[in-house]
Scaffold this motif. Structure first.
Motif, mmCIF file in Angstrom:
data_model
loop_
_atom_site.group_PDB
_atom_site.id
_atom_site.type_symbol
_atom_site.label_atom_id
_atom_site.label_comp_id
_atom_site.label_asym_id
_atom_site.label_seq_id
_atom_site.Cartn_x
_atom_site.Cartn_y
_atom_site.Cartn_z
ATOM 1 N N ASN A 62 0.859 -1.198 0.000
ATOM 2 C CA ASN A 62 0.000 0.000 0.000
ATOM 3 C C ASN A 62 0.890 1.242 0.000
ATOM 4 O OD1 ASN A 62 0.573 0.825 2.886
ATOM 5 N ND2 ASN A 62 -0.284 -1.219 3.210
ATOM 6 N N GLY A 63 0.246 2.401 -0.113
ATOM 7 C CA GLY A 63 0.989 3.652 -0.212
ATOM 8 C C GLY A 63 1.656 4.078 1.081
ATOM 9 N N THR A 64 1.098 3.655 2.205
ATOM 10 C CA THR A 64 1.682 4.017 3.503
ATOM 11 C C THR A 64 2.986 3.258 3.730
ATOM 12 O OG1 THR A 64 -0.579 4.300 4.308
ATOM 13 C CG2 THR A 64 1.170 4.247 5.964
ATOM 14 N N PHE A 89 -2.598 13.455 4.266
ATOM 15 C CA PHE A 89 -3.208 12.310 4.932
ATOM 16 C C PHE A 89 -2.352 11.951 6.145
ATOM 17 C CE2 PHE A 89 -4.432 7.563 4.352
ATOM 18 C CZ PHE A 89 -5.496 7.696 5.223
ATOM 19 N N ASP A 159 5.945 11.867 -0.696
ATOM 20 C CA ASP A 159 4.647 11.210 -0.640
ATOM 21 C C ASP A 159 3.890 11.640 -1.897
ATOM 22 O OD1 ASP A 159 2.111 10.325 -0.350
ATOM 23 O OD2 ASP A 159 1.801 11.050 1.694
ATOM 24 N N GLN A 162 -0.799 10.679 -4.392
ATOM 25 C CA GLN A 162 -1.923 11.241 -5.162
ATOM 26 C C GLN A 162 -1.509 11.747 -6.535
ATOM 27 O OE1 GLN A 162 -4.010 14.267 -3.005
ATOM 28 N NE2 GLN A 162 -4.831 12.838 -1.491
ATOM 29 N N SER A 183 0.140 5.338 -4.245
ATOM 30 C CA SER A 183 -0.919 4.486 -3.702
ATOM 31 C C SER A 183 -1.879 4.110 -4.820
ATOM 32 C CB SER A 183 -1.681 5.228 -2.609
ATOM 33 O OG SER A 183 -2.879 4.523 -2.303
ATOM 34 N N LYS A 188 -7.921 6.303 -5.767
ATOM 35 C CA LYS A 188 -6.816 7.055 -6.351
ATOM 36 C C LYS A 188 -6.974 7.070 -7.882
ATOM 37 C CE LYS A 188 -4.495 8.296 -2.668
ATOM 38 N NZ LYS A 188 -4.722 7.592 -1.481
#
Ligand SMILES: *Cc1c(COP(=O)(O)O)cnc(C)c1O
Length: 372
Positions: A62-64, A89, A159, A162, A183, A188
């Protein structure tokens, strides 16, 4: 009253847009038993890297995780201060926290990207990273940020969750620093059918670290455990779906820019609104409009009026910037960001809305302000 409905986001559409193709991919991948670290993932990583113009793309869960892994790969140490925009976020700050760093929130600028001036003001001798969020599908002012990073010997971990395909001076988001993250959360711009993410890097050492981190610390060539690692892999099945979606991605960007241009044209004369910069050709910025985020006077009343007229909107992050979540103990005086969070609103922008839908949203917003 109109019977038109404009939902903020249509989740089933992510699948239904090309249902038959996805069912065939599902059958193909599953009947090959190709679930973990198979050719579909390798192919997607290659195509993704090519698309953004970077040496390596690594598919992750995932993006995190992508941000956390990027920070670890760049050698973050316990207590390293990491500057990020509070208008992001919570995942940006959480990734810094879990990588062992200290999240230092700063202001955003009028275009909602991290404020370059406020980065400078917050640098201490413990600052080691700048973690700019490429918010709403637009890049931060990366030339200035790189200049600061060089001046103070800081690393940049983007980050860019997006901002897949967004550009600053012709260069794609996610490729400016030590690494960048993406992500593929369903909402998205390039969304899959669950969780997935990716990390970009041009640095071979960072790449090696990412490959080891994501697969239990094992060396991809020998299978030998060479470090501590976790299970942070992207599902091969999601990679196969994403590889299909990537083919039509340029047309998705074009369409989103088209919608943004309509919003800008129809709403630009309403003085109660602050609009995002309009999509431009040939300037420094190429925005992909993950979101169309406005600032609006009487935001809550406007939101309700739109809801009463069947138009879905959203206040990003549940309406709070990261430093406003008291439980995280990052409280700070960030007046501009607070002005943004108390007035910000996302208007519908996605592949399932028509031009008539967008016109209807604009007419309804105009009606609200004319009726005051
Ligand atoms: C979506 C998002 C993330 C996290 O991505 P996940 O895949 O949901 O973990 C991080 N930062 C920003 C700015 C995001 O919008």
């Amino acid at each position: 009253m109109s019977t038109r409905k404009v939902p903020f986001f249509d989740y089933p559409y992510v699948f239904k847009s090309e249902e038959e193709t996805y069912m065939n991919i599902f059958k193909d991948v599953c009947s090959r038993g190709a679930f973990i670290l198979q050719k579909d993932l390798t192919e997607f990583e290659k195509n993704l890297a090519e698309f953004v113009g970077v040496k390596y793309a690594v598919g992750v869960a995932n993006g995190t995780d992508a941000i956390t892994m990027g920070l670890r790969a760049a050698g973050i140490k316990e207590g390293d201060e990491c500057i990020f925009s509070s208008h992001t976020f919570v995942a940006t700050a959480a990734a810094i926290h879990y990588a062992g760093g200290k999240p230092v929130p700063v202001e955003c600028a009028p275009d909602h990207q991290i404020s370059v001036e406020d980065i400078r003001k917050n640098i201490t001798d413990k600052t080691k990273f700048i973690v700019p969020t490429q918010l709403n599908g637009r890049c931060s002012k990366m030339d200035d940020i790189i200049e600061i990073a060089n001046e103070y010997n800081l690393k940049i971990v983007e980050d860019s969750a997006q901002a897949l395909g967004a550009k600053f001076k012709g260069q794609c988001a996610g490729t400016f620093g030590s690494s960048g993250s993406i992500s593929f959360y369903p909402a998205k711009v390039l969304g899959c059918f669950g969780d997935a993410g990716a990390v970009f890097t041009n640095d071979e050492e960072v790449y090696k670290s990412l490959m080891i981190q994501r697969d239990h610390g094992r060396c991809p060539e020998t299978g030998e455990v060479v470090d501590w690692g976790l299970n942070l892999r992207m599902d091969n099945l999601q990679a196969a779906f994403l590889n299909q979606k990537l083919k039509s991605y340029p047309s998705v960007i074009t369409r989103r820019r088209e919608i943004a241009a309509i919003y800008n044209d129809r709403l630009k004369d309403l003085e109660q609104l602050a609009l995002p910069p309009a999509p431009t050709e040939g300037g420094d910025y190429f925005d992909i409009f993950q979101n169309y985020e406005i600032r609006a006077e009487r935001r809550d009343e406007l939101k309700k009026f739109l809801a009463d007229n069947n138009i879905g909107t959203l206040c990003q992050w549940g309406g709070k910037a990261v430093h406003e979540f008291e439980a995280l103990k990052l409280s700070k005086d960030l007046p501009f960001t607070e002005q943004v969070t108390s007035t910000m609103l996302l208007l519908p922008i996605n592949m399932s809305v028509s031009n008539d839908d967008i016109e209807y949203v604009c007419e309804t917003i105009t009606k609200f302000y004319k009726s005051l």
